[in-house]
Design an enzyme around this catalytic site. Sequence first.
Site, short mmCIF file in Angstrom:
data_model
loop_
_atom_site.label_atom_id
_atom_site.label_comp_id
_atom_site.label_asym_id
_atom_site.label_seq_id
_atom_site.Cartn_x
_atom_site.Cartn_y
_atom_site.Cartn_z
N ASP A 267 2.94 -4.54 8.11
CA ASP A 267 1.77 -3.70 7.94
C ASP A 267 0.57 -4.62 8.18
OD1 ASP A 267 -0.45 -2.40 7.04
OD2 ASP A 267 0.39 -1.83 5.09
N HIS B 2 0.87 -1.17 0.00
CA HIS B 2 0.00 0.00 0.00
C HIS B 2 0.91 1.23 0.00
CE1 HIS B 2 -2.90 2.88 1.74
NE2 HIS B 2 -3.85 2.05 1.40
N GLN C 91 -4.55 -4.97 7.16
CA GLN C 91 -5.56 -5.94 6.72
C GLN C 91 -5.55 -7.23 7.53
OE1 GLN C 91 -7.95 -5.11 4.90
NE2 GLN C 91 -7.10 -3.20 4.13
N CYS D 208 -4.71 2.47 -3.75
CA CYS D 208 -3.44 2.95 -3.17
C CYS D 208 -2.29 1.99 -3.45
CB CYS D 208 -3.57 3.19 -1.67
SG CYS D 208 -4.68 4.53 -1.27
N LYS E 83 -10.59 -0.24 10.30
CA LYS E 83 -10.78 -1.42 9.45
C LYS E 83 -11.19 -2.64 10.28
CE LYS E 83 -7.29 0.13 6.16
NZ LYS E 83 -8.00 0.45 4.92
C1 LIG Z 1 -2.50 -3.02 3.48
C2 LIG Z 1 -2.82 -1.64 3.95
N1 LIG Z 1 -1.88 -0.92 4.55
C3 LIG Z 1 -2.11 0.31 5.01
C4 LIG Z 1 -3.33 0.90 4.88
C5 LIG Z 1 -3.50 2.30 5.37
O1 LIG Z 1 -4.47 2.40 6.34
P1 LIG Z 1 -4.87 3.82 6.90
O2 LIG Z 1 -5.31 4.61 5.73
O3 LIG Z 1 -5.97 3.54 7.85
O4 LIG Z 1 -3.67 4.39 7.55
C6 LIG Z 1 -4.35 0.21 4.24
C7 LIG Z 1 -5.66 0.84 4.05
O5 LIG Z 1 -6.25 0.90 3.00
C8 LIG Z 1 -4.10 -1.09 3.77
O6 LIG Z 1 -5.03 -1.80 3.16
#
Ligand SMILES: Cc1ncc(COP(=O)(O)O)c(C=O)c1O
Lengths: 412, 131
Positions: free
Chosen positions: A204, A127, A207, A369, A230
Site C-alpha cells: 500500500d 489503513h 503514503q 481509518c 495525496k
Molecule cells: C496508508 C494508507 N492507505 C490507504 C489509504 C486510502 O487512500 P484513498 O482513500 O485515497 O483510497 C490511505 C489514505 O488515507 C492511507 O493513508
Amino acid sequence: MSVQTTLDIQAIREQFPLLDQSINGHRLAYLDSTATAQKPLAVLDAMDRYYRTINANVHRGVYQISEAATEAYEGTRRTIGRFIGAKSTKEIIFTRNATEAINLVAQSWGRANLQAGDRILLTVSEHHSNLVPWQLLAAQTGVELDFIELDDQGRLDLSHLDQLLTERTKLVAMTHMSNVLGTINPVERVIAAAKQVGALVLLDGAQSVPHIPVNVQALGCDFLAFSGHKMCGPTGIGVLWARRELLEAMPPFMGGGDMIKRVGLRESSWNDLPWKFEAGTPAIAEAIGLGAAIDFLNELGMQAIHERERQLTHYAWDKLSAIDGLTIFGPPAAERGGLLSFTLAGVHAHDVAAILDTQGIAVRAGHHCTHPLHDIFGVPATVRASFYLYTLEEEIDRLAEALVLARDTFQL
Amino acid sequence: MDDLYRENILDHYRHPRNYGEIEQATIVQHEHNPLCGDQLSIYLLVENERIVDVKFKGKGCAISQASASMLSEELAGKSVDEAKAFDKQTILDLLGIPIGPVRLKCALLSLKTLKAGLYGVNLVDDDEDSL
Ligand SMILES: Cc1ncc(COP(=O)(O)O)c(C=O)c1O
C-alpha cells in the site's frame, strides 16, 4: 538540524494558491497532507486546459480533440510508469484511488487464485482500505488472515516473521509507510522473506509514493497501490501497478465499455492490458492532472522532498516532545516520514483539533481509518500533524504554541 | 476559541454534574459515537412516570461530555413525557454555542442516548440530512 534543504520552500508555496488564505484571522497552516495534499498551479492549469481545449472521450473518436485527449490520458501512464520504475504502460491500471486498487487485487487476483485455508499476512497498522477488502475476500473464500504486530516502539515486530510466513501464505499485503505512526516500514526484508515461501507482496503505497522515492523493481514487490490526491494530484484518480504476468492472468474486475474486445449477447472477450481493468469512461482530466503532479514532484526531486520532510519531522519532534502531557506514538523521527500522531493528556483529540482550528491550523483528529491500531494504543483518537513540501518550520512553531494554548485552556 | 470552549462548557467538562451510576436504575442506556470514540451511559430512576434521579458516565470530547452533564441537570424531576419531548434544539440551547455539522454528533450523543433509553430504539437523527 544543520543540513539545509535544497528546496526553495517560499517559491514552492507560491505554486499552491490555496495556502494563501487566512482562517479565523490567522494564516492557514495546512498540516493535514497525509489525508490529502494541496494542488499546485501546474495541476490546476493542466486540468483546466484539458476541459477548455481538448475535452472529448478517449479511445473512441477519430477526430482531433479526441485523439489529443487520448494522447494526454495515455501519456500520463508513461509518466507514472517511469516514476515508479514499471516495465511497461501495460502495468499501470488507473483506478479511483488506492482503496479501489486494493479491492481490484482482492476481487480479481484473490478470488481467482485463493481458496479456503490459504493465508494472507497483513499488519495490525493497516489503513482500513488494506484490511477490509481482505476481510471481504476471507468471507467469500475462507482465506485466513494473519497479522504482523508492533514492538513497544511502534515498529513492525518482525521477530516472528518466519512463523507468520507459512507454506499456505499466498500474499503479504502491507503499508509501505504508516499513515498514523509515520514509520517507513522495512518492506525489503518482508519481501525477501515472502519470496522464500512463494508468497506475493502487495504494498500500500498511499503514503510512500507521494513522499519518498519508490521503485517497484528495486523493491521487488508484486502489486503497488496509490492515490493521486495525496501526491498533489486531483481526487478520483489512483493507480494499481502489478507485474504484467499477474495482470495478464487476472480476470476483469468490472465489466462495461472499454474493457472488452468483442461483445456477444452471452459472452465477451477482454481488451488488452491495461484497458482490461478500466471499464467505462475513465477520469480523463484527473489522470492528466496526476501526470502534471508527477512532473511537478519530479522537477523538485523525490529524494529532496523526502529529506526536507525528514528535517521537518526532526524539528517537530523536538518542539512537540518538549510539551508537558504530550505523547507521540510510533518510532523515533529518524525512522519516519513527515507526520506525527499524538495525544495531549486530558484533552480529547477533537477538542485539540477544534482549538487548533481557531488558530488557523488544520490537523486531523480521530482514528485515521485505523481502528485496530488505536485499540492497541488504548486511545479512542489521536491528533495527527503531517508535513509536505510546502510546510514551514514557522507553521510547526505555531502548532506547538497552539498546543500549549489547548492544554492551558483545558487545565484540569 | 472563546466561542466553542466557553467557560461554562469547560466547567461542565471538568466538573460533570450527576456523574456516576445508579444501582437500582429503571433505565440504563449506553451509546457511542464512532466518529471520535465518545462513549456515554445514562442511568435513570423513574417513579410514577417521573425521573427522580439521573446519573451519567462517559468518556470523550468536551462537547459530548458537557452536553451530557447539562442534559442531566435538565432532566432531574421532569416527567417521562417531558423528557421525551426534548429535541435537538433543547441541546443546542443548553450548550449555547454554534455547533458545526461535524461536531453535531458529539453534541447530540446525550440526546441520542436518552431517547434510546426512553423508547428502546434510536430515534435521533444526528446527520444533517434535511433537504
Ligand atoms: C496508508 C494508507 N492507505 C490507504 C489509504 C486510502 O487512500 P484513498 O482513500 O485515497 O483510497 C490511505 C489514505 O488515507 C492511507 O493513508
